[in-house]
Design an enzyme around this catalytic site. Structure first.
Site, PDB file in Angstrom:
ATOM      1  CB  SER A  33      -4.123   1.162   7.059  1.00  0.00           C
ATOM      2  OG  SER A  33      -3.234   0.062   7.175  1.00  0.00           O
ATOM      3  CE1 TYR A 165       6.616 -10.064   0.471  1.00  0.00           C
ATOM      4  CE2 TYR A 165       8.997  -9.951   0.127  1.00  0.00           C
ATOM      5  CZ  TYR A 165       7.749  -9.324   0.187  1.00  0.00           C
ATOM      6  OH  TYR A 165       7.664  -7.974  -0.048  1.00  0.00           O
ATOM      7  CB  ALA A 167       7.773 -18.535  -4.400  1.00  0.00           C
ATOM      8  CB  ALA A 168       3.933 -15.076  -2.942  1.00  0.00           C
TER       9      ALA A 168
HETATM   10  N1  LIG Z   1       8.681  -1.668   2.586  1.00  0.00           N
HETATM   11  C1  LIG Z   1       9.535  -2.461   1.912  1.00  0.00           C
HETATM   12  O1  LIG Z   1      10.759  -2.456   2.175  1.00  0.00           O
HETATM   13  C2  LIG Z   1       8.987  -3.347   0.805  1.00  0.00           C
HETATM   14  C3  LIG Z   1       9.914  -3.967  -0.039  1.00  0.00           C
HETATM   15  C4  LIG Z   1       9.453  -4.770  -1.067  1.00  0.00           C
HETATM   16  C5  LIG Z   1       8.090  -4.946  -1.249  1.00  0.00           C
HETATM   17  N2  LIG Z   1       7.219  -4.337  -0.431  1.00  0.00           N
HETATM   18  C6  LIG Z   1       5.771  -4.570  -0.676  1.00  0.00           C
HETATM   19  O2  LIG Z   1       5.078  -3.344  -0.589  1.00  0.00           O
HETATM   20  C7  LIG Z   1       3.741  -3.582  -0.146  1.00  0.00           C
HETATM   21  C8  LIG Z   1       3.452  -2.655   1.029  1.00  0.00           C
HETATM   22  O3  LIG Z   1       4.357  -2.988   2.081  1.00  0.00           O
HETATM   23  P1  LIG Z   1       4.709  -2.014   3.272  1.00  0.00           P
HETATM   24  O4  LIG Z   1       6.152  -2.110   3.499  1.00  0.00           O
HETATM   25  O5  LIG Z   1       4.050  -0.702   3.102  1.00  0.00           O
HETATM   26  O6  LIG Z   1       4.010  -2.863   4.457  1.00  0.00           O
HETATM   27  P2  LIG Z   1       3.215  -2.464   5.789  1.00  0.00           P
HETATM   28  O7  LIG Z   1       3.783  -1.262   6.431  1.00  0.00           O
HETATM   29  O8  LIG Z   1       3.167  -3.721   6.592  1.00  0.00           O
HETATM   30  O9  LIG Z   1       1.752  -2.150   5.217  1.00  0.00           O
HETATM   31  C9  LIG Z   1       1.019  -3.213   4.639  1.00  0.00           C
HETATM   32  C10 LIG Z   1      -0.404  -2.768   4.399  1.00  0.00           C
HETATM   33  O10 LIG Z   1      -1.132  -3.878   3.851  1.00  0.00           O
HETATM   34  C11 LIG Z   1      -2.225  -4.193   4.735  1.00  0.00           C
HETATM   35  N3  LIG Z   1      -2.455  -5.637   4.663  1.00  0.00           N
HETATM   36  C12 LIG Z   1      -1.557  -6.630   4.876  1.00  0.00           C
HETATM   37  N4  LIG Z   1      -2.146  -7.825   4.716  1.00  0.00           N
HETATM   38  C13 LIG Z   1      -3.444  -7.576   4.408  1.00  0.00           C
HETATM   39  C14 LIG Z   1      -4.564  -8.390   4.153  1.00  0.00           C
HETATM   40  N5  LIG Z   1      -4.479  -9.734   4.194  1.00  0.00           N
HETATM   41  N6  LIG Z   1      -5.750  -7.807   3.860  1.00  0.00           N
HETATM   42  C15 LIG Z   1      -5.856  -6.450   3.824  1.00  0.00           C
HETATM   43  N7  LIG Z   1      -4.822  -5.623   4.058  1.00  0.00           N
HETATM   44  C16 LIG Z   1      -3.637  -6.192   4.351  1.00  0.00           C
HETATM   45  C17 LIG Z   1      -1.774  -3.675   6.098  1.00  0.00           C
HETATM   46  O11 LIG Z   1      -2.822  -3.425   7.013  1.00  0.00           O
HETATM   47  P3  LIG Z   1      -3.332  -4.567   8.054  1.00  0.00           P
HETATM   48  O12 LIG Z   1      -2.124  -5.295   8.549  1.00  0.00           O
HETATM   49  O13 LIG Z   1      -4.076  -3.813   9.103  1.00  0.00           O
HETATM   50  O14 LIG Z   1      -4.228  -5.439   7.244  1.00  0.00           O
HETATM   51  C18 LIG Z   1      -1.112  -2.369   5.661  1.00  0.00           C
HETATM   52  O15 LIG Z   1      -2.103  -1.402   5.350  1.00  0.00           O
HETATM   53  C19 LIG Z   1       3.659  -5.064   0.196  1.00  0.00           C
HETATM   54  O16 LIG Z   1       3.067  -5.765  -0.888  1.00  0.00           O
HETATM   55  C20 LIG Z   1       5.120  -5.465   0.364  1.00  0.00           C
HETATM   56  O17 LIG Z   1       5.318  -6.840   0.087  1.00  0.00           O
HETATM   57  C21 LIG Z   1       7.623  -3.545   0.606  1.00  0.00           C
END
Ligand SMILES: NC(=O)c1ccc[n+]([C@@H]2O[C@H](COP(=O)([O-])OP(=O)(O)OC[C@H]3O[C@@H](n4cnc5c(N)ncnc54)[C@H](OP(=O)(O)O)[C@@H]3O)[C@@H](O)[C@H]2O)c1
Length: 267
Positions: A33, A165, A167-168
């Site tokens: 999303s 985080y 560790a996961a």
């Molecule tokens: N951006 C960074 O700097 C960064 C760095 C390292 C790793 N990551 C990883 O990249 C991935 C995406 O992160 P992002 O930065 O794009 O985060 P974000 O902007 O918070 O987007 C996260 C997405 O996951 C959904 N989500 C979260 N928990 C959920 C659940 N329990 N069930 C279903 N949907 C869920 C959220 O929608 P809802 O909240 O509405 O459910 C949203 O669509 C994650 O795995 C994060 O750990 C990001």
């Protein structure tokens, strides 16, 4: 390349995308999303794939050329229900992008509650395990499939205090390697992409919280990136778009750090 939502979370990659490359492929993207997941949805649809994306909260500007399914992948029931709905909508899942996840709280290891540990493991690790288990029977029957698990540099480095985080995500990496080895002879590839600091709604909020906690300017947290900027979601979706394509046919069991050089050669 289709772009019906420029300047939104769903903007196309700045690089040309071959609109036929993923034609006929059916993809499920969790966390589609906003942020990285939204860029992946756009990248895969631009390459011709049919895409189902999920999140807990619907968004107003979700692209008309993909299908949104609301649900929580942080529970066993939610993950199974999503996989079943995606199979119904698409007729099968060829590409699974386990992207949903978050560093929802940061604190020293002893300050993290048991609920927060369980939540971190559910959202960042077990969701991928459960969704993979649900879609793999179909992939195995077809002898074809690609899984990309979105991890983090936090799987490798101790940055701000987020042991739960990190560790996961490290568990996700280890699981992915095992799965890749097990499934390679059956025509299924599994890889991991570990982003560094990428500009997304979720990560921007976490960085604000960390900067506030330590009383520093939020810019200071990302000032040392050798390539001179934070990542854009399309930087990550471009790598994922490549990994799910046939151009990456000989890549499995690999973990890619993509972070502008911030953690150079840590793994
Ligand atoms: N951006 C960074 O700097 C960064 C760095 C390292 C790793 N990551 C990883 O990249 C991935 C995406 O992160 P992002 O930065 O794009 O985060 P974000 O902007 O918070 O987007 C996260 C997405 O996951 C959904 N989500 C979260 N928990 C959920 C659940 N329990 N069930 C279903 N949907 C869920 C959220 O929608 P809802 O909240 O509405 O459910 C949203 O669509 C994650 O795995 C994060 O750990 C990001």
């Amino acid at each position: 390349m289709v772009n019906n939502s420029r300047n939104s979370s769903f903007s196309s990659s700045p690089f040309p995308t071959d609109a036929r490359e993923l034609q006929g492929k059916r993809a499920l993207v969790t966390g589609g999303s906003r942020g990285i997941g939204a860029a992946v949805v756009r990248r895969l649809t631009d390459a011709g794939a049919k895409v189902v994306a999920s999140a807990r909260t619907p968004v107003a500007d979700f692209p008309a050329d993909a299908t949104f399914v609301q649900g929580d992948v942080g529970t066993l029931a939610g993950a199974r229900a999503l996989a079943q709905r995606a199979e119904e909508l698409l007729g099968g899942v060829d590409i699974l992008i386990n992207n949903a996840g978050a560093a929802r709280s940061f604190a020293g290891a002893l300050a993290v509650s048991d609920e927060e540990w369980v939540d971190a493991l559910n959202a960042n690790y077990l969701a991928a395990v459960r969704l993979s288990a649900a879609v793999l029977p179909g992939m195995l029957a077809r002898q074809h499939g690609v899984i990309v698990n979105v991890s983090s540099v936090s799987a490798y480095i101790a940055g701000p205090p987020m042991a739960h985080y990190g560790a996961a995500k490290a568990a996700l990496n280890a699981y992915s390697k095992s799965l890749a080895t097990e499934l390679a002879p059956k025509g299924i590839r599994v890889n991991v992409v570990s982003p560094g600091n990428v500009t997304t709604p979720g990560a921007d909020k976490v960085r604000e919280d960390i900067a506030g906690h330590f009383g520093i300017d939020v810019q200071a947290l990302t000032a040392g990136i050798p390539l001179g900027r934070k990542g854009a979601p399309t930087d990550i979706s471009e790598l994922i778009g490549f990994l799910v394509s046939e151009r990456a046919a000989w890549i499995t069991g690999s973990a890619f750090i993509i972070d502008g050089g911030e953690t150079s050669f840590v793994a």
